[in-house]
Design an enzyme around this catalytic site. Structure first.
Site, mmCIF file in Angstrom:
data_model
loop_
_atom_site.group_PDB
_atom_site.id
_atom_site.type_symbol
_atom_site.label_atom_id
_atom_site.label_comp_id
_atom_site.label_asym_id
_atom_site.label_seq_id
_atom_site.Cartn_x
_atom_site.Cartn_y
_atom_site.Cartn_z
ATOM 1 N N LYS A 48 -18.565 -10.307 -28.178
ATOM 2 C CA LYS A 48 -19.289 -11.329 -28.949
ATOM 3 C C LYS A 48 -18.697 -12.707 -28.689
ATOM 4 O O LYS A 48 -19.422 -13.704 -28.635
ATOM 5 C CB LYS A 48 -19.239 -11.001 -30.436
ATOM 6 N N ASP A 92 -10.946 -18.752 -37.954
ATOM 7 C CA ASP A 92 -11.057 -17.749 -36.904
ATOM 8 C C ASP A 92 -9.722 -17.377 -36.262
ATOM 9 O O ASP A 92 -9.698 -16.586 -35.313
ATOM 10 C CB ASP A 92 -12.039 -18.220 -35.831
#
Length: 430
Positions: free
Chosen positions: A410, A309
């Protein structure tokens, strides 16, 4: 809403890192699986963690929250009988709860994001759960998915690690609650092993015993265990902070990001190491990363599997390096909210970046003079793509317009507020 990112020469200031999304979702789940009351201090607020809050409440947990903490009274191994669960666009939440839903009579996970999560595959977890006696209706491995469980069986369980480690984490949350002991064998190459370390860390804190092989390819899980009600403190989030640190690296900057543990088990902690490899002036002491950027960067080669990520933010920094960078072993980026290799690189090209893709590699031919910009960017409803493209926009000669940038919520709802506080020229437009 869309975001205009204008050229920004200098960033300066201090922010506190967002609380970790990965740890928050895991603490929420283990608190729900405990019989008793747990307290989680400094939980993250994002669409993903809020999806977990919503779903465990639907399953019978009682949640009380203030500005500092959330107090959860769990449902143990007896979730409430519900007909539907809506995880939004949260893939990890879906996969973890598909396993827990196996304890319920019948639950349908609805498809509210057909263009994002609705396209992602879950077949490997489905096959593992079916081998445990769970009946599952699905659309070629995709949402909507109906789990008919009630009495899943332990024993010898096999699960592929080729696409995502989340399938394995899901089974590690479920199997301690089963009547039988379980032996879990991972097939293929396990992606994002470092995230399994986070799952095991949280399970141990929750009083669960699991014997893991050193390579995380096999596990022995005693059955008939009970999650214990505990107090947890969520650490700062490296995946979101990676974009802030990359932004500081590509500009003239004096930026401090607090609450980033030096010894964190988050694989994305590698953003600090990669920026140091790129000769970015920075220090990391006392939980604070201090970047004194000058916009000059060296190219790097980096195995991104353990830092999934943060890879897009690393690539954004490499766009301005003086030479060619290579990020390899990153095929699992293709199976996220979008194809984070093809889709991301196509948008980078619109801004003027020189990038190439292989099946599991990203190659970046740096342009230290900056990019032309002046493009409209489709971020494919992907929070990581939005954050990384914003970093690139700071060093473009003409503004970038990022479509649907509100999907950054998100994982990091305050991202643009934090960047703006540091001096970035960003503006919402309808």
């Amino acid at each position: 809403m869309d975001m205009i990112v204008r050229p920004t020469a200098e960033l300066k200031g201090e922010i506190g890192a967002l609380s970790s999304k990965n740890y928050t979702t895991r603490y929420l789940l283990v608190a729900a699986l405990a019989e008793g009351t747990s307290t989680i201090y400094y939980p993250a607020h994002s669409e993903d963690s809020d999806a977990m809050r919503r779903c465990i409440r639907d399953l019978g947990a009682v949640l009380e929250e203030d500005d500092e903490k959330i107090v959860i009274t769990g449902f143990g191994n007896h979730p409430r009988d519900v007909k539907e669960l809506d995880v939004g666009n949260a893939g990890a939440v879906l996969r973890f709860l598909m396993a827990i839903a196996a304890l319920s009579p019948k639950v349908t996970f609805v498809n509210t994001y057909p263009e994002s999560l609705g396209k992602r595959p879950h077949s490997d977890l489905i096959e593992a759960l079916e081998s445990m006696g769970v009946q599952i209706e699905h659309q070629d491995g995709r949402l909507p998915i109906t789990i008919s469980g009630g009495k899943p069986k332990g024993g010898k369980i096999k699960v592929s690690g080729e696409v995502s480690s989340q399938y394995l984490s899901a089974l590690l949350f479920l199997t301690p609650l089963l009547e039988e002991d379980s032996e879990i064998e991972v097939l293929g190459d396990l992606k994002s092993k470092v995230v399994i370390g986070q799952t095991l860390e949280v399970l141990e804190q929750a009083g669960i015993t699991i014997e893991a092989a050193s390579d995380y390819m096999s596990f022995r899980v005693p059955g008939r265990q009970a999650y214990q009600a505990k107090n947890y403190t969520v650490q700062g989030d490296y995946p979101g902070s990676a974009a802030i640190l990359a932004a500081a690296a590509v500009t003239k900057s004096d930026v401090k990001v607090h609450r980033l543990m030096e010894r964190s088990k988050q694989g994305e902690r590698a953003i600090v190491d990669v920026l140091q490899m790129m000769d970015v002036p920075l220090s990391h002491e006392g939980g604070t990363v201090h970047v004194l950027g000058n916009g000059r960067l060296r190219p790097v080669e980096f195995d991104g599997d353990a830092a999934t990520d943060a890879v897009l933010a690393m690539v954004a920094a490499a766009v301005f390096a003086d030479g060619t960078s290579r990020f390899y072993n990153v095929e699992n980026l293709r199976y996220k909210e979008c194809d984070r290799i093809t889709d991301y690189l196509n948008e980078l090209k619109k801004a003027g970046a020189q990038v190439e893709e292989r099946q599991s590699e990203i190659i970046v031919h740096g342009r230290p003079s900056g990019l032309e910009g002046g493009a409209t960017i489709n971020a494919h409803f992907d929070h990581r793509v939005i954050m990384a493209l914003t970093v690139v926009g700071l060093r473009c000669r003409e503004p970038l317009l990022i479509k649907d940038a509100h999907h950054v919520a998100k994982s990091y709802p305050q991202y643009f507020d934090h960047l703006s506080a540091l001096g970035a020229s960003v503006e919402w437009v309808k």
